[in-house]
Design a protein around this motif. Sequence first.
Motif, PDB file in Angstrom:
ATOM      1  N   ILE A 299      65.125   2.873  30.242  1.00 37.75           N
ATOM      2  CA  ILE A 299      64.650   3.790  31.274  1.00 37.75           C
ATOM      3  C   ILE A 299      65.850   4.610  31.726  1.00 37.75           C
ATOM      4  N   THR A 300      65.678   5.906  31.810  1.00 36.70           N
ATOM      5  CA  THR A 300      66.740   6.774  32.297  1.00 36.70           C
ATOM      6  C   THR A 300      66.454   7.127  33.747  1.00 36.70           C
ATOM      7  N   VAL A 301      67.468   6.982  34.591  1.00 36.38           N
ATOM      8  CA  VAL A 301      67.312   7.262  36.012  1.00 36.38           C
ATOM      9  C   VAL A 301      68.419   8.213  36.443  1.00 36.38           C
ATOM     10  N   ARG A 302      68.039   9.248  37.151  1.00 36.00           N
ATOM     11  CA  ARG A 302      69.041  10.131  37.757  1.00 36.00           C
ATOM     12  C   ARG A 302      69.211   9.682  39.195  1.00 36.00           C
ATOM     13  N   THR A 303      70.465   9.545  39.600  1.00 42.06           N
ATOM     14  CA  THR A 303      70.710   9.097  40.964  1.00 42.06           C
ATOM     15  C   THR A 303      71.893   9.837  41.544  1.00 42.06           C
ATOM     16  N   ASP A 304      72.016   9.741  42.827  1.00 46.80           N
ATOM     17  CA  ASP A 304      73.119  10.333  43.558  1.00 46.80           C
ATOM     18  C   ASP A 304      74.427   9.703  43.076  1.00 46.80           C
TER      19      ASP A 304
ATOM     20  N   VAL B 169      80.717  -0.520  41.846  1.00 44.64           N
ATOM     21  CA  VAL B 169      81.528  -1.408  42.685  1.00 44.64           C
ATOM     22  C   VAL B 169      80.920  -2.808  42.704  1.00 44.64           C
ATOM     23  N   LEU B 170      79.599  -2.873  42.899  1.00 37.32           N
ATOM     24  CA  LEU B 170      78.925  -4.180  42.897  1.00 37.32           C
ATOM     25  C   LEU B 170      79.089  -4.882  41.557  1.00 37.32           C
ATOM     26  N   ALA B 171      78.892  -4.140  40.504  1.00 33.84           N
ATOM     27  CA  ALA B 171      78.991  -4.728  39.167  1.00 33.84           C
ATOM     28  C   ALA B 171      80.379  -5.314  38.941  1.00 33.84           C
ATOM     29  N   GLN B 172      81.387  -4.574  39.330  1.00 34.31           N
ATOM     30  CA  GLN B 172      82.756  -5.064  39.141  1.00 34.31           C
ATOM     31  C   GLN B 172      83.014  -6.298  40.013  1.00 34.31           C
ATOM     32  N   ALA B 173      82.577  -6.256  41.249  1.00 35.54           N
ATOM     33  CA  ALA B 173      82.794  -7.372  42.168  1.00 35.54           C
ATOM     34  C   ALA B 173      82.080  -8.633  41.694  1.00 35.54           C
ATOM     35  N   MET B 174      80.937  -8.447  41.042  1.00 37.98           N
ATOM     36  CA  MET B 174      80.133  -9.584  40.586  1.00 37.98           C
ATOM     37  C   MET B 174      80.443  -9.971  39.144  1.00 37.98           C
ATOM     38  N   ASP B 175      81.353  -9.219  38.537  1.00 36.92           N
ATOM     39  CA  ASP B 175      81.695  -9.429  37.126  1.00 36.92           C
ATOM     40  C   ASP B 175      80.438  -9.372  36.252  1.00 36.92           C
ATOM     41  N   ARG B 176      79.616  -8.378  36.536  1.00 38.97           N
ATOM     42  CA  ARG B 176      78.376  -8.134  35.808  1.00 38.97           C
ATOM     43  C   ARG B 176      78.369  -6.683  35.344  1.00 38.97           C
ATOM     44  N   SER B 177      77.426  -6.369  34.483  1.00 39.72           N
ATOM     45  CA  SER B 177      77.293  -4.981  34.046  1.00 39.72           C
ATOM     46  C   SER B 177      76.500  -4.182  35.072  1.00 39.72           C
ATOM     47  N   ARG B 178      76.654  -2.862  35.021  1.00 41.69           N
ATOM     48  CA  ARG B 178      75.858  -2.012  35.899  1.00 41.69           C
ATOM     49  C   ARG B 178      74.377  -2.209  35.594  1.00 41.69           C
ATOM     50  N   ASN B 179      74.054  -2.376  34.326  1.00 41.03           N
ATOM     51  CA  ASN B 179      72.669  -2.604  33.931  1.00 41.03           C
ATOM     52  C   ASN B 179      72.114  -3.855  34.604  1.00 41.03           C
ATOM     53  N   TRP B 180      72.896  -4.924  34.664  1.00 41.73           N
ATOM     54  CA  TRP B 180      72.451  -6.165  35.287  1.00 41.73           C
ATOM     55  C   TRP B 180      72.157  -5.939  36.777  1.00 41.73           C
ATOM     56  N   VAL B 181      73.061  -5.221  37.453  1.00 44.76           N
ATOM     57  CA  VAL B 181      72.883  -4.947  38.879  1.00 44.76           C
ATOM     58  C   VAL B 181      71.599  -4.153  39.108  1.00 44.76           C
ATOM     59  N   ILE B 182      71.385  -3.129  38.297  1.00 48.87           N
ATOM     60  CA  ILE B 182      70.187  -2.303  38.434  1.00 48.87           C
ATOM     61  C   ILE B 182      68.937  -3.116  38.132  1.00 48.87           C
ATOM     62  N   GLU B 183      68.981  -3.919  37.082  1.00 51.27           N
ATOM     63  CA  GLU B 183      67.828  -4.757  36.714  1.00 51.27           C
ATOM     64  C   GLU B 183      67.478  -5.721  37.848  1.00 51.27           C
ATOM     65  N   GLU B 184      68.482  -6.357  38.447  1.00 51.14           N
ATOM     66  CA  GLU B 184      68.237  -7.277  39.554  1.00 51.14           C
ATOM     67  C   GLU B 184      67.674  -6.548  40.761  1.00 51.14           C
TER      68      GLU B 184
END
Length: 86
Positions: free
Chosen positions: A6-11, A20-35
């Motif tokens: 899925i492609t999403v355009r965001t601010d 920032v969240l992904a890095q702090a959680m040692d996860r991928s951006r995809n994982w953060v978005i999926e959650e």
Amino acid sequence: MAGSTITVRTDPEVAAQIAVLAQAMDRSRNWVIEEALKQYIQTQSWQIEGIKQAQASLDRGEGIPFDAVMEEMDALIEQTARTRDA
């Protein structure tokens, strides 16, 4: 498990916060978005189910008339004011 794309355009600020969240959680951006999507879908589904149940309850005549609710609220407000002034 193969996923759908899925492609999403965001601010840009939202994208930066995701990074920032992904890095702090040692996860991928995809994982953060999926959650985030999973939590959003779960919350919305819960709210929609609650609304459906409330509507069904009203359809069965189990609701409380508006005037009765307002009378009770007025009584509670008066009681609180008396308690506060005492």
